[in-house]
Design an enzyme around this catalytic site. Structure first.
Site, PDB file in Angstrom:
ATOM      1  N   GLU A 160      41.199  42.313  49.061  1.00  0.00           N
ATOM      2  CA  GLU A 160      42.120  42.280  50.204  1.00  0.00           C
ATOM      3  C   GLU A 160      41.781  43.294  51.297  1.00  0.00           C
ATOM      4  O   GLU A 160      42.544  44.230  51.566  1.00  0.00           O
ATOM      5  CB  GLU A 160      43.557  42.470  49.717  1.00  0.00           C
ATOM      6  CG  GLU A 160      44.005  41.340  48.809  1.00  0.00           C
ATOM      7  CD  GLU A 160      45.447  41.437  48.357  1.00  0.00           C
ATOM      8  OE1 GLU A 160      45.941  40.460  47.792  1.00  0.00           O
ATOM      9  OE2 GLU A 160      46.090  42.493  48.568  1.00  0.00           O
ATOM     10  N   GLU A 186      43.191  35.472  43.501  1.00  0.00           N
ATOM     11  CA  GLU A 186      44.399  36.200  43.106  1.00  0.00           C
ATOM     12  C   GLU A 186      45.634  35.626  43.757  1.00  0.00           C
ATOM     13  O   GLU A 186      45.653  35.353  44.966  1.00  0.00           O
ATOM     14  CB  GLU A 186      44.306  37.691  43.481  1.00  0.00           C
ATOM     15  CG  GLU A 186      45.506  38.491  42.969  1.00  0.00           C
ATOM     16  CD  GLU A 186      45.577  39.891  43.557  1.00  0.00           C
ATOM     17  OE1 GLU A 186      44.546  40.589  43.549  1.00  0.00           O
ATOM     18  OE2 GLU A 186      46.660  40.277  44.036  1.00  0.00           O
TER      19      GLU A 186
END
Length: 436
Positions: free
Chosen positions: A187, A276
């Protein structure tokens, strides 16, 4: 270590901005579960749906698997029994075939997740890894918006960081775990608590340094599948040459943003993974029903609308995850197991009528001589669903169902006549069908 995974602030620092994004997506209200409907005797009461046509010759993406994250530093390791529940394929087991682990900044911690990874491999799973931060010696702070202590990898350390990732890969290999792929950064566009990367920085690293990493490379793992992170990679031939898997997370990503036309245009030879997510939230129990059915629809959308080749949950064992804290499969986990146990790595998704009724979602997969169909019925009533197989043969079909009272329960076998069969999908249920 201060936990950096952003879950609810009261639990594990899920940041308010992430929670607001998820809240905007909405969640199902708590409903009283309807009585399950099964068997031919109940078919009269079931709503009729359009025929699902499954075309075994219309091949789509190759499936790499379904999995989850183990992060022993933050929530403790899986026990031996929990590893078997997670990666085994028998009754009461999740059938996960992918494991994601972290890449610790500190080399002394590189063995922390090896035991779980090694057992996952023994049970047939594939392992990938993602870093949250480079070693502190490679990082500098800078001002980013209102964040005065934002972190980024120093430009002079790009080569050293690639060596760090390669060294981790080598360390695991020496301990019996061959990583399928390693990510550049978890991320990079949602990094208040870890290391930021711009899309330009990611492209530069891929162009100049990622080629020296001795396994497949995943990038960019945007927290919300934001295409402004991955478009520049796809549009840069030199960067694209050094990435193997376009990875994305789906936190708050609208279904309308699941398709990726640019990847279809320029991603030939590359893989597309969802690395994810948890869904629909991290605050409710994973056993809340029928809310857990949202997981079934979400996986369906990820396979059919987005055409991902992999679907990886966040923590495997968590109150909101596929495995409860007591080590048993949750309702969310049961919905996931309908895919993971039966759609194995190497299977290929084939074309099927995706929405034969307003609340029914169907996807189909081909592996060897078998076709696997997963049907999610979110309606409050049963559905009498007819299936027709074309460009493939079958003599019988076995089924498993999850509803308010059952978890991946075998329903026996029914016959197939001229490629056609009819199955009652109970109210608020997931059904997996396997032909023989």
């Amino acid at each position: 270590m201060t936990q950096s995974r952003n879950e609810p602030v009261s639990e594990e620092r899920r940041s308010p901005s992430r929670r607001n994004v998820l809240a905007a997506m909405g969640a199902l209200p708590i409903l009283t579960a309807a009585t399950s409907v099964t068997g031919a005797s109940d078919a009269v009461a079931a709503t009729a749906a359009a025929t699902v046509v499954v075309d075994a010759s219309a091949r789509r993406q190759t499936i790499r698997g379904f999995g989850g994250m183990s992060h022993s530093a933050w929530i403790g390791d899986l026990t031996s029994a929990q590893r078997d529940t997670a990666f085994g394929v028998g009754d009461g087991r999740l059938g996960l075939s992918l494991l994601r682990i972290p890449v610790p900044e500190d080399r002394s911690a590189w063995g922390r997740d090896v035991a779980t990874a090694r057992r996952a491999v023994e049970l047939g799973a594939t392992v990938i890894a993602s870093p949250w931060n480079p070693p502190s010696s490679m990082v500098e702070t800078f001002v980013r918006g209102g964040q005065s202590n934002a972190r980024r990898l120093r430009y002079s350390m790009y080569g050293a960081y690639a060596q760090h990732l390669d060294d981790f890969t080598t360390s695991l290999r020496n301990n019996g775990v061959n990583l399928y792929a390693i990510s550049v950064q978890n991320e990079p566009d949602y990094a208040q608590d870890w290391t930021w990367w711009t899309s330009a920085e990611m492209v530069r690293f891929l162009r100049e340094n990622a080629g020296s990493i001795g396994t497949r490379v995943i990038a960019p793992e945007s927290f919300q599948y934001l295409k402004n992170m991955s478009d520049p990679i796809l549009n840069d031939p030199a960067a694209l040459a050094n990435v193997d898997v376009i990875g994305a997370h789906l936190y708050g990503t609208p279904f309308a943003n699941f398709p990726y036309p640019l990847f279809k245009q320029k991603g030939a030879g590359k893989e597309l993974w969802m690395t994810e997510v948890y869904y629909p939230n991290s605050t409710d129990s994973a056993d809340l029903w029928p809310q857990a059915l949202d997981v079934g629809e979400h996986i369906h959308r990820a396979m059919v609308d987005a055409e991902f080749q992999a679907y990886i949950w966040w923590y495997i064992r968590r109150s909101y995850g596929p495995m409860r804290e007591d080590g048993r499969m949750s309702k969310r986990g049961a919905c996931m197991a309908h895919f993971a146990r039966f759609v194995r790595p190497g299977y290929v998704r084939v074309e099927a009528t995706a929405k034969p009724a307003s609340d029914v979602y169907v996807s189909a997969y081909r592996g060897g001589a078998s076709t696997v169909v997963v049907a999610v019925n979110k309606a409050a009533s049963a559905v009498s669903q007819q299936f027709t197989l074309v460009n493939g043969t079958a003599s019988s079909v076995s089924s498993w169902v999850t509803d308010a009272s059952r978890n991946v329960a075998s329903q026996g076998t029914t016959g197939v006549s001229n490629g056609a069969f009819t199955v009652t999908l109970p109210a608020r249920s997931v059904t997996t069908l396997v032909t023989a």
